[in-house]
Scaffold this active site. Structure first.
Site, PDB file in Angstrom:
ATOM      1  N   TYR A 110     -15.657   0.564  -3.470  1.00 29.73           N
ATOM      2  CA  TYR A 110     -16.241   1.530  -2.548  1.00 29.73           C
ATOM      3  C   TYR A 110     -16.064   2.876  -3.235  1.00 29.73           C
ATOM      4  O   TYR A 110     -14.955   3.214  -3.670  1.00 29.73           O
ATOM      5  CB  TYR A 110     -15.507   1.580  -1.204  1.00 29.73           C
ATOM      6  CG  TYR A 110     -15.344   0.278  -0.474  1.00 29.73           C
ATOM      7  CD1 TYR A 110     -16.333  -0.695  -0.506  1.00 29.73           C
ATOM      8  CD2 TYR A 110     -14.191   0.025   0.273  1.00 29.73           C
ATOM      9  CE1 TYR A 110     -16.180  -1.880   0.190  1.00 29.73           C
ATOM     10  CE2 TYR A 110     -14.030  -1.166   0.963  1.00 29.73           C
ATOM     11  CZ  TYR A 110     -15.026  -2.118   0.916  1.00 29.73           C
ATOM     12  OH  TYR A 110     -14.865  -3.296   1.598  1.00 29.73           O
ATOM     13  N   PHE A 115      -8.162   4.068  -4.206  1.00 26.64           N
ATOM     14  CA  PHE A 115      -7.684   3.114  -5.206  1.00 26.64           C
ATOM     15  C   PHE A 115      -8.769   2.825  -6.253  1.00 26.64           C
ATOM     16  O   PHE A 115      -8.479   2.685  -7.438  1.00 26.64           O
ATOM     17  CB  PHE A 115      -7.229   1.824  -4.524  1.00 26.64           C
ATOM     18  CG  PHE A 115      -6.076   2.020  -3.581  1.00 26.64           C
ATOM     19  CD1 PHE A 115      -4.799   2.263  -4.064  1.00 26.64           C
ATOM     20  CD2 PHE A 115      -6.265   1.972  -2.213  1.00 26.64           C
ATOM     21  CE1 PHE A 115      -3.727   2.458  -3.206  1.00 26.64           C
ATOM     22  CE2 PHE A 115      -5.208   2.163  -1.338  1.00 26.64           C
ATOM     23  CZ  PHE A 115      -3.928   2.407  -1.826  1.00 26.64           C
TER      24      PHE A 115
END
Length: 384
Positions: A110, A115
């Site tokens: 995404y 992260f």
């Protein structure tokens, strides 16, 4: 093309110097074609003026020398460019850059996930080419082939799957440094075993052993971490980015309903949403995340004004770097620099980011890391 232009200029210069016009008074306009007659007189002056048509023997020689000088400079620049290009290619291959590795990397992500942003920062800094597959956060059909359903996932050569952002970074960095030892990425990955457990809320979670460690020999470790304590310092702050800094992002991005809507407007614009999904995500998602951010605020004991926790955290980070280092890694970013940068970067374009830059001391460090990733400054840092 530059070489061809240089050759053409050399021919013109020699032709001017060898022409009768260079040896006797008269016009050299015939050397330049039909334009040289009336047109050049209109452009550069009439008879008796400083125009090309009135140029004598001295002027012709000056013109010829000027053309040859221009050709020489062009040849010099061409040779210089070719030499730099050749040296860059040799250096990339010798140092294990993208050209020498020949790895096919595909990142499932995404775009607004901190992260995932960490992994992109690592890949960009090291100049590793990769393809991106943007995962639909609602349906996640792009991950239907995987039993591990979280992002980021990095596929290497279509057959080795790396999960968890810190494992991806540690294992890939270890592989890059060990590449001369003919270790395969799948062998390095064995050093980061997957473990399943149940957290305090009764939910099954997946963790990975050693995820902040680089798997190196003693000699390689000494070369990568020449300063005493630098390895432990890097590991400490990488863990801090995962376990503390990342949890400050949502409460700050979704602090108010207006900020939540602005954040989801960006998420929908950058993410892989259909028309209906986008509308649903923006309004329903923003409302949900606004409520979740309040729950996260209580879970992590944040202040009523969550900005203050963000400001305190990034100033703590800057203080740890100190005044005598550009980065925590010294003259170049280390894995902790890239991790913190990657987490903070997801707030760019939002109110929380602008206020953080204005009210803390993070700005100069942040821009330095940003330039280092954009310029791929770590592309030749693989071999120690």
């Amino acid at each position: 093309m530059a070489a061809a232009c240089t050759r053409a200029l050399c021919k013109v210069g020699c032709r001017i110097l060898e022409s009768p016009a260079a040896r006797r008074p008269g016009s050299v306009s015939y050397l330049l074609g039909n334009v040289g007659g009336g047109a050049s007189r209109r452009a550069y002056g009439t008879s008796g003026g400083p125009g090309l048509s009135s140029m004598g023997r001295g002027g012709s020689r000056v013109l010829g020398c000027a053309v040859l000088l221009g050709a020489g400079l062009g040849l010099y620049q061409t040779v210089k460019f070719r030499l730099q290009q050749h040296l860059a290619e040799e250096c990339t291959q010798a140092c294990g850059g993208a050209g020498g590795l020949k790895l096919q990397l595909t990142l499932y992500q995404y775009k607004t996930c901190p992260f995932c942003s960490k992994v992109r920062a690592f890949l960009d800094y090291h100049g590793l080419p990769y393809e991106v597959v943007e995962v639909n956060p609602v349906m996640r059909k792009e991950l239907k082939w995987s039993t591990y359903r979280k992002v980021p996932i990095l596929m290497v050569d279509h057959n080795v799957q790396l999960n968890d952002s810190s494992v991806i970074i540690s294992s890939l960095k270890s592989y890059l440094i060990n590449q001369k030892k003919d270790k395969r990425i799948s062998e390095v990955l064995l050093c980061y075993p997957e473990m399943k457990s149940v957290d305090d809320r009764g939910k099954e979670v997946t963790e990975f052993s050693n995820k902040y460690w680089l798997m190196l020999s003693e000699d390689d470790t000494a070369a990568v971490y020449p300063e005493k304590g630098s390895q432990k310092e890097e590991m400490k702050w990488r863990k801090w980015a995962d376990e503390w800094l990342v949890h400050l992002i949502s409460p700050n991005v979704y602090r108010t309903t207006d900020e939540a809507l602005a954040a989801f407007d960006y998420i929908v614009r950058e993410g892989k949403f259909g028309t209906f999904e986008g509308f649903f995500a923006k309004y329903v998602g923003a409302s949900a995340m606004y409520l979740i951010s309040k729950r996260l605020k209580r879970r992590y004991n944040l202040q009523d004004d969550v900005r203050q926790d963000l400001y305190k955290a990034v100033d703590e980070w800057v203080a740890a770097i100190g005044k005598n280092r550009k980065f925590m890694g010294g003259s170049q970013p280390n894995l902790a620099d890239l991790a913190v940068f990657g987490v903070l970067r997801v707030m760019e374009g939002l109110q929380a980011f602008d206020e953080m830059m204005a009210n803390t001391k993070i700005k100069h460090w942040y821009r330095r890391v940003e330039r280092a990733t954009l310029n791929h400054d770590g592309r030749n840092c693989f071999v120690v």
